[in-house]
Scaffold this active site. Sequence first.
Site, PDB file in Angstrom:
ATOM      1  N   HIS A 130       0.867  -1.177   0.000  1.00  0.00           N
ATOM      2  CA  HIS A 130       0.000   0.000   0.000  1.00  0.00           C
ATOM      3  C   HIS A 130       0.910   1.236   0.000  1.00  0.00           C
ATOM      4  CE1 HIS A 130      -2.816   2.941   1.778  1.00  0.00           C
ATOM      5  NE2 HIS A 130      -3.788   2.136   1.404  1.00  0.00           N
ATOM      6  N   ASP A 207       2.997  -4.490   8.029  1.00  0.00           N
ATOM      7  CA  ASP A 207       1.784  -3.693   7.847  1.00  0.00           C
ATOM      8  C   ASP A 207       0.610  -4.675   7.970  1.00  0.00           C
ATOM      9  OD1 ASP A 207      -0.492  -2.567   6.823  1.00  0.00           O
ATOM     10  OD2 ASP A 207       0.447  -1.722   5.044  1.00  0.00           O
ATOM     11  N   GLN A 210      -4.708  -5.143   6.956  1.00  0.00           N
ATOM     12  CA  GLN A 210      -5.749  -6.044   6.449  1.00  0.00           C
ATOM     13  C   GLN A 210      -5.757  -7.380   7.181  1.00  0.00           C
ATOM     14  OE1 GLN A 210      -8.052  -5.200   4.269  1.00  0.00           O
ATOM     15  NE2 GLN A 210      -7.200  -3.236   3.631  1.00  0.00           N
ATOM     16  N   LYS A 233     -10.599  -0.677  10.366  1.00  0.00           N
ATOM     17  CA  LYS A 233     -10.820  -1.852   9.521  1.00  0.00           C
ATOM     18  C   LYS A 233     -11.205  -3.061  10.364  1.00  0.00           C
ATOM     19  CE  LYS A 233      -7.341  -0.337   6.179  1.00  0.00           C
ATOM     20  NZ  LYS A 233      -8.112   0.216   5.079  1.00  0.00           N
ATOM     21  N   CYS A 371      -4.808   2.390  -3.731  1.00  0.00           N
ATOM     22  CA  CYS A 371      -3.567   2.907  -3.125  1.00  0.00           C
ATOM     23  C   CYS A 371      -2.404   1.937  -3.306  1.00  0.00           C
ATOM     24  CB  CYS A 371      -3.751   3.238  -1.649  1.00  0.00           C
ATOM     25  SG  CYS A 371      -4.993   4.479  -1.355  1.00  0.00           S
TER      26      CYS A 371
HETATM   27  N1  C6P Z   1      -6.358   0.404   2.756  1.00  0.00           N
HETATM   28  C1  C6P Z   1      -8.186   0.013   1.217  1.00  0.00           C
HETATM   29  O1  C6P Z   1      -9.275   0.293   0.699  1.00  0.00           O
HETATM   30  P1  C6P Z   1      -5.014   3.756   7.117  1.00  0.00           P
HETATM   31  O2  C6P Z   1      -5.582   4.630   6.042  1.00  0.00           O
HETATM   32  O3  C6P Z   1      -3.803   4.369   7.769  1.00  0.00           O
HETATM   33  O4  C6P Z   1      -6.028   3.281   8.095  1.00  0.00           O
HETATM   34  O5  C6P Z   1      -4.538   2.402   6.390  1.00  0.00           O
HETATM   35  C2  C6P Z   1      -3.640   2.463   5.322  1.00  0.00           C
HETATM   36  C3  C6P Z   1      -3.387   1.079   4.789  1.00  0.00           C
HETATM   37  C4  C6P Z   1      -2.128   0.531   4.973  1.00  0.00           C
HETATM   38  N2  C6P Z   1      -1.856  -0.728   4.575  1.00  0.00           N
HETATM   39  C5  C6P Z   1      -2.784  -1.495   3.992  1.00  0.00           C
HETATM   40  C6  C6P Z   1      -2.436  -2.901   3.603  1.00  0.00           C
HETATM   41  C7  C6P Z   1      -4.070  -0.996   3.767  1.00  0.00           C
HETATM   42  O6  C6P Z   1      -4.984  -1.764   3.193  1.00  0.00           O
HETATM   43  C8  C6P Z   1      -4.376   0.330   4.160  1.00  0.00           C
HETATM   44  C9  C6P Z   1      -5.719   0.935   3.873  1.00  0.00           C
HETATM   45  C10 C6P Z   1      -7.706   0.832   2.386  1.00  0.00           C
HETATM   46  O7  C6P Z   1      -7.511  -0.919   0.814  1.00  0.00           O
HETATM   47  C11 C6P Z   1      -7.834   2.291   2.124  1.00  0.00           C
HETATM   48  S1  C6P Z   1      -6.738   2.861   0.881  1.00  0.00           S
END
Ligand code: C6P
Length: 414
Positions: A130, A207, A210, A233, A371
């Site tokens: 991401h 990370d 997910q 999430k 992203c």
């Molecule tokens: N992915 C998706 O629709 P934040 O925004 O900080 O809570 O998470 C960022 C992020 C980082 N790593 C991974 C693997 C992610 O999936 C995400 C967020 C969302 O896939 C929004 S772009």
Amino acid sequence: MILKTKIESLSIDSIRKDFPILSTMVYDKPLVYFDNGATSQKPKQVIEAIEKYYFTQNANVHRGAHYLSQQATEAFENARIKIQHFIKAKDNTSIIFTKGTTDSINLVAQSWGRKNLNPGDEVLISGMEHHSNIVPWQLICEERGALLKIIPVLNDGSIDLEAFKNSWSSKTKMLAINHISNTLGTINPIKEMIAYAHSKNALVLIDGAQAVPHLDVDVSDLDCDFYAFSGHKMFAPTGIGILYAKTEILDSMPPYQGGGEMIKEVRFESSTYADLPYKFEAGTPNIEGAIGLGAAIDYLNSFDRKELLAYENELLNYATHQLEQIDGIQFYGQSKNKASVISFLIEGIHPYDIGTLLDKMGIAVRTGHHCTQPLMDRFCIPGTVRASFTFYNTKEEIDLFISALNRAVKILKK
Ligand code: C6P
């Protein structure tokens, strides 16, 4: 809508009643929410915990000796302990409250990276990261004269493990990789990768944005150095997240941001910093977010999570099988070890057009690059349609999705 899905002790009907938003009508159609990878819906147990905080406990934490401040501090610190136990961290001082995964990764890149990366050093990430696990490393690598190296992704959406092993040099200081790809659903073999990185004397950041909503994560067993995730999430509010890190590593890192809460003593000449975890929590924290995250963990702990995961796999297999029947469909992410995420394209149709028509039929999916632009470039595509499921979804919803998709394809292929 009649929801019949039931597996063993899990009654999906009663789970759905915990999520008031799921009974929303969208353009006179029942909402089918398949955008859980972007953010999950919140159960009333979480909403009520936040309401309780504002009705009965609202005060700033760690500051006042008064009753309400003590109540708020206790609720806030209890949430930290719940999170510690949930991810099986040895110490609650390993749990840093942040704004989310992005903030957690930036904290590590800026604090650990600025201190430990030197010109010529290397940071290793994968081709399925991401943007949140790319750009913070680009920024610090540029500042420190370090090199960002990329582990390639195979056609099925899994990591190229041979290339991974060939990507190391004596200069590799950090491996930063996702546990589950948000776009492909790939579950990466992180335990093996962490052990390998440690054998090369590098640190590892996972990370887990997910992963935590779906898998039982045990940071002690994984032996990762850092693990980042977001509350929103995993059925908790937005604006709250976690950075787990080994305490000895956190102790050796300089503060990320300065301000109230993170200091011991402040003089104009210089200041000293608070002990962990507060050294990394400058300013008034997101108190209701932390309490909401604690409530989300209580909610998840009320289930057998293996059963939830088995059910999500059932949804994944059911939807994949149905989608395979559609002419011209191409899947992105077909690794053996996969979470309940399906990314696809249909020949000759732009993903955005599919998403727009599905929306008009009450179906929420995500379209675009998710992203992960470098991953889109890797597959030479502009984006995908992504359906991401969680345990409150049902096979009946998948049936609605498939028939809506067939209608959309018919309209768009005319
Ligand atoms: N992915 C998706 O629709 P934040 O925004 O900080 O809570 O998470 C960022 C992020 C980082 N790593 C991974 C693997 C992610 O999936 C995400 C967020 C969302 O896939 C929004 S772009």
